[in-house]
Design an enzyme around this catalytic site. Structure first.
Site, short mmCIF file in Angstrom:
data_model
loop_
_atom_site.label_atom_id
_atom_site.label_comp_id
_atom_site.label_asym_id
_atom_site.label_seq_id
_atom_site.Cartn_x
_atom_site.Cartn_y
_atom_site.Cartn_z
N CYS A 58 7.56 -30.79 3.23
CA CYS A 58 8.18 -31.98 3.82
C CYS A 58 7.69 -33.25 3.12
O CYS A 58 6.67 -33.83 3.50
CB CYS A 58 7.86 -32.07 5.31
SG CYS A 58 8.40 -30.63 6.27
N ILE A 115 15.15 -30.79 4.55
CA ILE A 115 14.03 -29.86 4.56
C ILE A 115 14.54 -28.42 4.67
O ILE A 115 15.12 -28.01 5.68
CB ILE A 115 13.06 -30.17 5.71
CG1 ILE A 115 12.56 -31.61 5.59
CG2 ILE A 115 11.89 -29.19 5.68
CD1 ILE A 115 11.94 -31.99 4.26
N ARG A 136 7.60 -41.77 -19.91
CA ARG A 136 6.30 -42.41 -19.66
C ARG A 136 5.18 -41.69 -20.39
O ARG A 136 4.26 -42.32 -20.94
CB ARG A 136 6.01 -42.44 -18.16
CG ARG A 136 6.83 -43.47 -17.39
CD ARG A 136 6.56 -43.38 -15.90
NE ARG A 136 7.30 -44.41 -15.17
CZ ARG A 136 7.38 -44.46 -13.84
NH1 ARG A 136 6.76 -43.54 -13.10
NH2 ARG A 136 8.06 -45.42 -13.25
N PHE A 170 39.41 -12.34 -28.19
CA PHE A 170 39.76 -13.68 -28.66
C PHE A 170 38.50 -14.38 -29.19
O PHE A 170 37.50 -14.50 -28.48
CB PHE A 170 40.38 -14.51 -27.54
CG PHE A 170 41.73 -14.02 -27.10
CD1 PHE A 170 42.87 -14.44 -27.77
CD2 PHE A 170 41.87 -13.13 -26.05
CE1 PHE A 170 44.13 -13.99 -27.38
CE2 PHE A 170 43.12 -12.68 -25.65
CZ PHE A 170 44.25 -13.10 -26.32
N PRO A 224 14.65 -39.96 4.76
CA PRO A 224 15.97 -40.59 4.64
C PRO A 224 15.97 -41.82 3.74
O PRO A 224 16.96 -42.09 3.05
CB PRO A 224 16.31 -40.96 6.09
CG PRO A 224 15.57 -39.95 6.91
CD PRO A 224 14.29 -39.71 6.17
N GLU A 262 13.25 -31.13 -6.30
CA GLU A 262 11.95 -31.09 -6.97
C GLU A 262 11.85 -32.21 -8.01
O GLU A 262 11.18 -32.10 -9.04
CB GLU A 262 11.69 -29.74 -7.65
CG GLU A 262 11.94 -28.51 -6.80
CD GLU A 262 10.95 -28.33 -5.66
OE1 GLU A 262 10.55 -29.36 -5.08
OE2 GLU A 262 10.59 -27.20 -5.35
#
Length: 383
Positions: free
Chosen positions: A123, A156, A374, A276, A127, A362
Site C-alpha cells: 500500500c 491496491i 538522473r 507469407f 488518490p 511499480e
C-alpha cells in the site's frame, strides 16, 4: 560470461511452468470473470515455495536469488500474468517483513505468509500521489497503544482480500524522510475498503481502495526504523520492477507461441499464413525483441543479486524496456490473429489487456526514464 541457466535454474523454471499450465491456465478465464483468485490455488503455489521466493531459508523462505525469482514469474505468467503478478506483489511485501519486521510480527505472520495461507498487499499509492509517491498524505501518529493511522490508498491489489497490508504512511515531516512503514492486519478497527475497481485487465485480482480511519496499529507493527519507510518501499520496488517485467515477458511469450500455432493452422489466399514472408518477418521480429528483453531482464536481476552500484538504474531500464517490448509483442500477436484475436475464446485479447498495466505500475515507464536519466547525469558529474 555464462548466459546458460544452471540445471537447478532450469528445474525452477520447469516446475513453475508446469504448475502454471496445470493449476492456473485452464481456469484463468473463469477467474477473470469471477474477479478473484481461489485461495486453494495460492496455497498450492505456497507448497512449492512460491510465497517466499527470496526470503532466506532460516526465516522460513525458499532462499532463491532474484534471478531465480524472475524465472518463476516468467514461467507462471505464461499461464496468467494477473495471477503471477499477484503472487509477485505478495513476495515483495513478505520480503519487507522478513528484513525489517519485529520478532513479534515475524512470529505471527512469517509462516502463514510464506505458505500463502495468508496474503499481503503493498500500500503505497494514494488518490493524490501516484508517481510522486513521497507526497503521500496518509498519517500515523503515536498513541498509548502504538499508532493511530488515518488515510486512503488507491489501486491496491488484494484490497479487501488480503490478510495483511504493508502501508507506507507519514509519521514525520514532509518528503521521503517523514515516511514510515506499518503492517496492518485485516480486521483492524477502522480498516475498510472501497468498491472493487472495474479494470481493463488484471481482472482476476481484486483491486480496491484501502481506507484507514483512526486505525490502531500496535507499536511492534512498525517495520524497521521510523522515517525509513520510503527507502524500504523503493528498495522493494527494485525487485518488484524485475518481477513485473518478468510477468510481462511470460505473457508476451505465451502470445507469441499462440501466434506461431495459429499462423501454421490458418490459411488465406490458398496457403498457410506462415508461408507469407511479411508475416514471417513479423514473427522473427517478435522473437528477436523478446530474446533481447529476456537477456536484459536477467542481467538486471544479476546486478541486483550481486549488489552492483548501478542495480537500481538497470532495474528501471529493464522494467521500461521489457514491459514496452512485451506489450508490443502481445499486440502484434493479436494482429496476426486478425478478428479472432479480438475474441475472448482465443485468449490473446486477455494477454494484451493484462500487459498494458505493466507499463504503469511499480513506477510508470516515464518515471523509469527519470530514474535512468538522473543516474546518467549523476555518473557524469562524478567523473
Amino acid at each position: 560470461m555464462d548466459f546458460a541457466l544452471s540445471e537447478e535454474q532450469g528445474l525452477i523454471f520447469d516446475t513453475a511452468h508446469a504448475f502454471g499450465q496445470e493449476a492456473i491456465a485452464p481456469h484463468a478465464s473463469d477467474w477473470e470473470r469471477q474477479g478473484t483468485i481461489p485461495r486453494e490455488v495460492l496455497e498450492a503455489a505456497g507448497e512449492l515455495g512460491f510465497g517466499a521466493l527470496y526470503v532466506p531459508e532460516e526465516l522460513g523462505g525458499t532462499g532463491l536469488t532474484r534471478l531465480d525469482a524472475v524465472l518463476v514469474f516468467e514461467a507462471l505468467s505464461m499461464a496468467c500474468p494477473s495471477v503471477a503478478a499477484f503472487i509477485s506483489i505478495h513476495n515483495m511485501c513478505l520480503n519487507m517483513i522478513a528484513k525489517y519486521g519485529s520478532e513479534a510480527i515475524r512470529d505471527t505472520w512469517m509462516e502463514r505468509l510464506a505458505s500463502l495461507k495468508a496474503v499481503a498487499s503493498y500500500c503505497l499509492t494514494e488518490p493524490g500521489s501516484g508517481s510522486d509517491a513521497a507526497a503521500l498524505r496518509s498519517r500515523a501518529t503515536r498513541n498509548d497503544a502504538g499508532w493511530s493511522l488515518t488515510g486512503n490508498k488507491a489501486f491496491i491489489s488484494g484490497g479487501g482480500y488480503s490478510d495483511l497490508y504493508v502501508v507506507m504512511c507519514r509519521t514525520g515531516e514532509d518528503g521521503p524522510k517523514g515516511i514510515s512503514t506499518l503492517a496492518v492486519p485485516a480486521g483492524t478497527d477502522g480498516l475498510s475498503f472501497g468498491a472493487l475497481e472495474r479494470k481493463m485487465g488484471w481482472k482476476a485480482q481484486p483491486t480496491a481502495q484501502v481506507q484507514f480511519d483512526d486505525c490502531t496499529v500496535p507499536a511492534d507493527h512498525l517495520l524497521g526504523e521510523e522515517g525509513r519507510g520510503f527507502s524500504y518501499a523503493m528498495e522493494g520496488l527494485d525487485g518488484g520492477r524485475l518481477n513485473i517485467a518478468a510477468c510481462a515477458l511470460g505473457g508476451a511469450e505465451a502470445a507469441l507461441r499462440a501466434a506461431l500455432r495459429y499462423t501454421g493452422e490458418r490459411s488465406a489466399f490458398g496457403q498457410p499464413l506462415d508461408r507469407f514472408q511479411a508475416l514471417q518477418f513479423r514473427l522473427a521480429d517478435m522473437e528477436t525483441e523478446l530474446s533481447a528483453a529476456r537477456i536484459f531482464l536477467r542481467q538486471a536481476a544479476w546486478k541486483l543479486d550481486t549488489g552492483a552500484a548501478d542495480a537500481t538504474k538497470h532495474c528501471a531500464m529493464a522494467k521500461r524496456f521489457v514491459t514496452d517490448t512485451a506489450f508490443k509483442v502481445a499486440n502484434d500477436a493479436l494482429q496476426l490473429f486478425g478478428g479472432y484475436g479480438y475474441l475472448e475464446d482465443y485468449g490473446i485479447e486477455k494477454i494484451v489487456r493484462d500487459l498494458r498495466v505493466h507499463q504503469i505500475l511499480e513506477g510508470t515507464n516515464e518515471i523509469m526514464r527519470v530514474i535512468v536519466a538522473r543516474s546518467l547525469l549523476a555518473e557524469r558529474d562524478r567523473s
